[in-house]
Scaffold this motif. Structure first.
Motif, PDB file in Angstrom:
ATOM      1  N   LEU A 329       0.826  -1.203   0.000  1.00 50.42           N
ATOM      2  CA  LEU A 329       0.000   0.000   0.000  1.00 50.42           C
ATOM      3  C   LEU A 329       0.866   1.261   0.000  1.00 50.42           C
ATOM      4  O   LEU A 329       0.544   2.253  -0.663  1.00 50.42           O
ATOM      5  CB  LEU A 329      -0.948  -0.006   1.194  1.00 50.42           C
ATOM      6  CG  LEU A 329      -1.966  -1.160   1.220  1.00 50.42           C
ATOM      7  CD1 LEU A 329      -2.816  -1.066   2.483  1.00 50.42           C
ATOM      8  CD2 LEU A 329      -2.845  -1.166  -0.018  1.00 50.42           C
ATOM      9  N   GLY A 330       1.979   1.214   0.732  1.00 47.46           N
ATOM     10  CA  GLY A 330       2.881   2.358   0.756  1.00 47.46           C
ATOM     11  C   GLY A 330       3.487   2.646  -0.605  1.00 47.46           C
ATOM     12  O   GLY A 330       3.679   3.808  -0.983  1.00 47.46           O
ATOM     13  N   LEU A 331       3.781   1.604  -1.362  1.00 48.36           N
ATOM     14  CA  LEU A 331       4.314   1.779  -2.706  1.00 48.36           C
ATOM     15  C   LEU A 331       3.267   2.305  -3.679  1.00 48.36           C
ATOM     16  O   LEU A 331       3.602   2.923  -4.698  1.00 48.36           O
ATOM     17  CB  LEU A 331       4.866   0.445  -3.216  1.00 48.36           C
ATOM     18  CG  LEU A 331       6.185  -0.016  -2.586  1.00 48.36           C
ATOM     19  CD1 LEU A 331       6.443  -1.491  -2.887  1.00 48.36           C
ATOM     20  CD2 LEU A 331       7.352   0.836  -3.083  1.00 48.36           C
ATOM     21  N   LEU A 332       1.991   2.040  -3.367  1.00 49.69           N
ATOM     22  CA  LEU A 332       0.912   2.396  -4.293  1.00 49.69           C
ATOM     23  C   LEU A 332       0.206   3.700  -3.947  1.00 49.69           C
ATOM     24  O   LEU A 332      -0.627   4.178  -4.723  1.00 49.69           O
ATOM     25  CB  LEU A 332      -0.133   1.274  -4.315  1.00 49.69           C
ATOM     26  CG  LEU A 332       0.331  -0.065  -4.885  1.00 49.69           C
ATOM     27  CD1 LEU A 332      -0.730  -1.132  -4.642  1.00 49.69           C
ATOM     28  CD2 LEU A 332       0.643   0.057  -6.377  1.00 49.69           C
ATOM     29  N   ARG A 333       0.528   4.307  -2.821  1.00 47.93           N
ATOM     30  CA  ARG A 333      -0.306   5.425  -2.361  1.00 47.93           C
ATOM     31  C   ARG A 333      -0.179   6.663  -3.240  1.00 47.93           C
ATOM     32  O   ARG A 333      -1.032   7.555  -3.181  1.00 47.93           O
ATOM     33  CB  ARG A 333      -0.011   5.744  -0.904  1.00 47.93           C
ATOM     34  CG  ARG A 333       1.375   6.173  -0.573  1.00 47.93           C
ATOM     35  CD  ARG A 333       1.506   6.305   0.942  1.00 47.93           C
ATOM     36  NE  ARG A 333       2.903   6.354   1.357  1.00 47.93           N
ATOM     37  CZ  ARG A 333       3.348   5.916   2.529  1.00 47.93           C
ATOM     38  NH1 ARG A 333       2.498   5.379   3.394  1.00 47.93           N
ATOM     39  NH2 ARG A 333       4.620   5.997   2.840  1.00 47.93           N
ATOM     40  N   HIS A 334       0.863   6.755  -4.069  1.00 44.39           N
ATOM     41  CA  HIS A 334       0.987   7.892  -4.972  1.00 44.39           C
ATOM     42  C   HIS A 334       0.472   7.574  -6.376  1.00 44.39           C
ATOM     43  O   HIS A 334       0.583   8.409  -7.283  1.00 44.39           O
ATOM     44  CB  HIS A 334       2.445   8.340  -5.044  1.00 44.39           C
ATOM     45  CG  HIS A 334       3.015   8.740  -3.717  1.00 44.39           C
ATOM     46  ND1 HIS A 334       2.519   9.810  -2.991  1.00 44.39           N
ATOM     47  CD2 HIS A 334       4.002   8.192  -2.963  1.00 44.39           C
ATOM     48  CE1 HIS A 334       3.195   9.910  -1.849  1.00 44.39           C
ATOM     49  NE2 HIS A 334       4.095   8.951  -1.806  1.00 44.39           N
ATOM     50  N   SER A 335      -0.096   6.362  -6.553  1.00 42.70           N
ATOM     51  CA  SER A 335      -0.658   5.971  -7.847  1.00 42.70           C
ATOM     52  C   SER A 335      -2.159   6.199  -7.848  1.00 42.70           C
ATOM     53  O   SER A 335      -2.829   6.007  -6.822  1.00 42.70           O
ATOM     54  CB  SER A 335      -0.375   4.490  -8.128  1.00 42.70           C
ATOM     55  OG  SER A 335       1.017   4.234  -8.142  1.00 42.70           O
ATOM     56  N   ASP A 336      -2.702   6.579  -8.977  1.00 42.57           N
ATOM     57  CA  ASP A 336      -4.132   6.881  -9.092  1.00 42.57           C
ATOM     58  C   ASP A 336      -4.917   5.606  -9.413  1.00 42.57           C
ATOM     59  O   ASP A 336      -5.480   5.458 -10.499  1.00 42.57           O
ATOM     60  CB  ASP A 336      -4.363   7.932 -10.173  1.00 42.57           C
ATOM     61  CG  ASP A 336      -5.831   8.365 -10.259  1.00 42.57           C
ATOM     62  OD1 ASP A 336      -6.586   8.105  -9.295  1.00 42.57           O
ATOM     63  OD2 ASP A 336      -6.209   8.936 -11.293  1.00 42.57           O
ATOM     64  N   LEU A 337      -4.948   4.688  -8.466  1.00 40.17           N
ATOM     65  CA  LEU A 337      -5.685   3.447  -8.690  1.00 40.17           C
ATOM     66  C   LEU A 337      -7.173   3.705  -8.834  1.00 40.17           C
ATOM     67  O   LEU A 337      -7.867   3.003  -9.577  1.00 40.17           O
ATOM     68  CB  LEU A 337      -5.427   2.458  -7.547  1.00 40.17           C
ATOM     69  CG  LEU A 337      -3.997   1.933  -7.412  1.00 40.17           C
ATOM     70  CD1 LEU A 337      -3.907   0.977  -6.232  1.00 40.17           C
ATOM     71  CD2 LEU A 337      -3.542   1.244  -8.685  1.00 40.17           C
ATOM     72  N   SER A 338      -7.668   4.702  -8.125  1.00 43.90           N
ATOM     73  CA  SER A 338      -9.094   5.026  -8.225  1.00 43.90           C
ATOM     74  C   SER A 338      -9.450   5.433  -9.650  1.00 43.90           C
ATOM     75  O   SER A 338     -10.455   4.982 -10.209  1.00 43.90           O
ATOM     76  CB  SER A 338      -9.448   6.144  -7.244  1.00 43.90           C
ATOM     77  OG  SER A 338     -10.800   6.509  -7.362  1.00 43.90           O
ATOM     78  N   GLY A 339      -8.612   6.278 -10.242  1.00 45.47           N
ATOM     79  CA  GLY A 339      -8.871   6.715 -11.601  1.00 45.47           C
ATOM     80  C   GLY A 339      -8.690   5.606 -12.623  1.00 45.47           C
ATOM     81  O   GLY A 339      -9.425   5.534 -13.620  1.00 45.47           O
ATOM     82  N   LEU A 340      -7.728   4.727 -12.377  1.00 46.83           N
ATOM     83  CA  LEU A 340      -7.478   3.622 -13.307  1.00 46.83           C
ATOM     84  C   LEU A 340      -8.603   2.586 -13.260  1.00 46.83           C
ATOM     85  O   LEU A 340      -9.041   2.073 -14.287  1.00 46.83           O
ATOM     86  CB  LEU A 340      -6.143   2.957 -12.982  1.00 46.83           C
ATOM     87  CG  LEU A 340      -4.888   3.774 -13.289  1.00 46.83           C
ATOM     88  CD1 LEU A 340      -3.663   3.105 -12.660  1.00 46.83           C
ATOM     89  CD2 LEU A 340      -4.705   3.929 -14.796  1.00 46.83           C
ATOM     90  N   GLY A 341      -9.029   2.220 -12.044  1.00 43.42           N
ATOM     91  CA  GLY A 341     -10.120   1.259 -11.872  1.00 43.42           C
ATOM     92  C   GLY A 341      -9.671  -0.183 -11.878  1.00 43.42           C
ATOM     93  O   GLY A 341      -8.538  -0.512 -12.257  1.00 43.42           O
ATOM     94  N   PRO A 342     -10.555  -1.085 -11.469  1.00 43.32           N
ATOM     95  CA  PRO A 342     -10.196  -2.493 -11.304  1.00 43.32           C
ATOM     96  C   PRO A 342     -10.042  -3.264 -12.603  1.00 43.32           C
ATOM     97  O   PRO A 342      -9.523  -4.389 -12.592  1.00 43.32           O
ATOM     98  CB  PRO A 342     -11.357  -3.058 -10.471  1.00 43.32           C
ATOM     99  CG  PRO A 342     -12.512  -2.166 -10.781  1.00 43.32           C
ATOM    100  CD  PRO A 342     -11.923  -0.798 -10.991  1.00 43.32           C
ATOM    101  N   GLU A 343     -10.491  -2.718 -13.716  1.00 42.45           N
ATOM    102  CA  GLU A 343     -10.363  -3.426 -14.996  1.00 42.45           C
ATOM    103  C   GLU A 343      -9.117  -3.013 -15.769  1.00 42.45           C
ATOM    104  O   GLU A 343      -8.834  -3.571 -16.826  1.00 42.45           O
ATOM    105  CB  GLU A 343     -11.600  -3.164 -15.868  1.00 42.45           C
ATOM    106  CG  GLU A 343     -12.904  -3.622 -15.247  1.00 42.45           C
ATOM    107  CD  GLU A 343     -12.914  -5.117 -14.971  1.00 42.45           C
ATOM    108  OE1 GLU A 343     -12.368  -5.875 -15.804  1.00 42.45           O
ATOM    109  OE2 GLU A 343     -13.454  -5.521 -13.926  1.00 42.45           O
TER     110      GLU A 343
END
Length: 602
Positions: A329-343
């Protein structure tokens, strides 16, 4: 090709690459040995209470169970029902966990029980404090570093080490239950075992999952007389729906209920455990009465990382779960996973390679920190994670992954670990009517543990979570076995806090895949807005060592994209057992549809 990744950040020596590939191959080969099947319990519950039936229907329809006062989610309806009775009658989560575990040890004996160990997180509503308790098994004092090696110094084959007494560590679960209940319980100890004792005496229906695992493990269960008599009556495996009784277990529970947990660690019960281990046909072990007499539960500092305005808190060493989930999670917290989405394939590239980086650190550095320093602060340091995050800056799979160099306060020269973990564990999440929250992951390690049965319960094979090797290429392995040491685990009981108060209680079984299951569910809930049932039910994608384990049902376009990024993709069954509770204006419970559990609340 990758963009903006300096060669120096991803360079590896040939020796490091070789060690890592050996570890990955061993774990992934082991994963295929004991997968656990999905289960449909509806046929077993024609006379179930309306609460249980409603919960089963909700899970089948992909809906969370909602409640206002309390909630419990665990791996079997009978165990959930036992805990629910305690909560309904004014008990705390610490009271209910005793009832739940006592029933799970009966109806789901292949996964957890009195003969195993557990990690527990407790949020105390009155004080606002988060406490973690370590009930992990300990290695016997009489063992040597070559416990799992041949006379020639080579590692034993896995099941040559597992089946019998050699693999048994000192059980910690009974002591953990007693310590939690002593600290935070309200109900009398003696009244917490009623459902488990009644079910053991009167009988319970064998579930499809238990029946399938007994059939699959027939030959190993048949090796020991008491075990065979219980699971293979008249030589035939138990069948789903068959009523099974366990009077020996009822008597053990009654003794612990009446006399306290100390009776488990001394006297006749301890003597019987030690005798069973030391006289196991073909594979005797070292566990002695003294090992049980000196066992202690350890309170440890929580491991927490900030993510999306929340504090995600888990168990520290000897568990790698809190650290690895925290690093991902620490490595990912600056990535826009919300904008990218699960697909989005890009979401899974980021998640997959963040997981690989966390597993590289895990394999080198994490072990029992009572025996050696573990760089917990260094591994979660913002600066360190920012440096490691630079490795995620490309657009395809990392071709190479190696451990980083987190801040350490002493000379560092560890070799990579090669311990194997199997997915036979259970998780329990509880929120009580007082606002307390509990997350506990509990296990006997491999399905049916050591296959040794004593007084109605199975003994663990937890010592095989140590590395079978002590050194590699002249360097020591942190997770090597030693007297009194606790083996490294991947169990990741987790409580997510917002402004100091719990908003999500979660965890899962699954061997080393636990880390990926829990991290994915947290991302699904916090980044992608899924409710807890959607989060625990979504199809899994897990990457620990480079190969992407992808659950059947994932779209072909996504798997094709992952392959084009450079990942090897392996399709198959990924049987998590996530149990989660979200805390907001009400309580929402989710139970993994891959297993037999339910959520129940009022």
């Amino acid at each position: 090709m990758r963009r903006g990744v300096e060669k120096g950040l991803r360079s590896l020596t040939l020796a490091a690459l070789t060690c890592w590939s050996v570890t990955a191959h061993a774990q992934q080969a082991a994963d295929a040995v004991a997968p656990e099947a999905e289960s449909d319990l509806s046929v077993l519950w024609p006379n179930a209470s309306e609460d249980i039936l409603a919960s089963l229907r909700a899970k089948a329809n992909g809906l969370p169970v909602e409640a206002q006062d309390w909630m419990i989610a665990a791996a079997n309806p009978l165990a959930v029902q036992a805990g629910a009775k305690i909560l309904q009658n004014g008990g705390t989560a610490a009271d209910a966990i005793v009832a739940v575990q006592a029933v799970l040890g009966l109806v789901e004996p292949q996964s957890s029980g009195l003969g195993g160990g557990a990690f527990l997180l407790w949020y105390d509503a009155k004080t606002g404090k988060l406490t973690t308790l370590d009930g992990r098994e300990t290695a016997p004092l009489a063992l040597t570093p070559r416990l799992f090696q041949t006379d020639a110094g080579e590692p034993l084959k896995f099941f040559d080490a597992v089946v019998g007494g050699l693999s048994v560590g000192t059980p910690g679960t009974p002591a953990l239950l007693a310590e939690a209940q002593r600290r935070w319980g309200k109900r009398p100890w003696v009244g917490l075992f009623g459902d488990a004792i009644r079910l053991a005496e009167d009988g319970f229906p064998v579930s499809p999952r238990l029946a399938s695992l007994v059939a699959r493990d027939h030959d190993r269960l048949a090796r020991f007389e008491e075990t065979a008599a219980y699971f293979l009556p008249a030589g035939a495996p138990l069948e789903a729906g068959q009523v099974l009784r366990n009077p020996a277990y009822a008597e053990t529970l009654r003794t612990i209920s009446d006399q306290g947990v100390g009776v488990f660690y001394s006297g006749d019960i301890a003597a019987d455990i030690a005798t069973s281990v030391q006289t196991a046909p073909g594979n005797p072990g070292k566990l002695a009465p003294l090992d049980l007499a000196i066992y202690r539960v350890v309170e440890r500092d929580p491991v927490c990382v900030s993510y999306r305005g929340h504090d995600v808190c888990g168990m520290g060493p000897p568990s790698s779960g809190g650290l690895a989930v925290g690093q991902i999670l620490g490595l990912l917290r600056h990535s826009d996973l919300s904008g990218l989405g699960p697909e989005s394939p890009e979401s899974w590239r980021l998640i997959g390679d963040a997981s690989r980086l966390a597993f590289a650190d895990r394999g080198r550095y994490v072990a029992d920190n009572d025996f050696l320093p573990v760089p917990v602060k260094g591994m979660l340091d913002d600066g360190y994670l920012i440096d490691r995050n630079k490795l995620l800056g490309g657009d395809d799979a990392l071709p190479e992954v190696a451990p980083g160099t987190p801040a350490f306060d002493h000379a560092l020269n560890w070799a990579d670990d090669d311990a194997i973990e199997f997915p036979s564990t259970s998780h329990i999440s509880i929120v009580d009517g007082y606002g307390n929250a509990l997350s506990m992951t509990t296990t006997i390690e491999n399905a049916f543990g050591s296959r040794l049965m004593v007084r109605g319960f199975l003994l663990n094979n937890e010592l095989t979570d140590f590395s079978f090797r002590t050194h590699r290429d002249g360097r020591p392995i942190a997770n090597a076995v030693a007297p009194g040491k606790r083996p490294r685990s991947s169990m990741a009981p987790t409580i997510v806090l917002k402004d100091g108060k719990p908003v999500l209680v979660i965890g899962s079984p699954g061997g080393s895949r636990i880390i990926g299951y829990v991290a994915q569910a947290i991302i699904a809930h916090l980044d992608w807005g899924m409710d807890v049932q959607q989060a625990v039910a979504m199809r899994h994608l897990v990457n620990r060592f480079g190969t992407y384990d992808v659950e059947d049902g994932i779209t072909a376009s996504l798997t094709t994209s992952l392959e084009q990024m450079g990942y090897d993709v392996k399709l198959g069954t990924l049987n998590s057992g996530l149990h989660a509770i979200a805390i907001g204006t009400n309580l929402q419970g989710g139970a993994d549809p891959r297993r037999e559990g339910i959520a129940l609340g009022r």
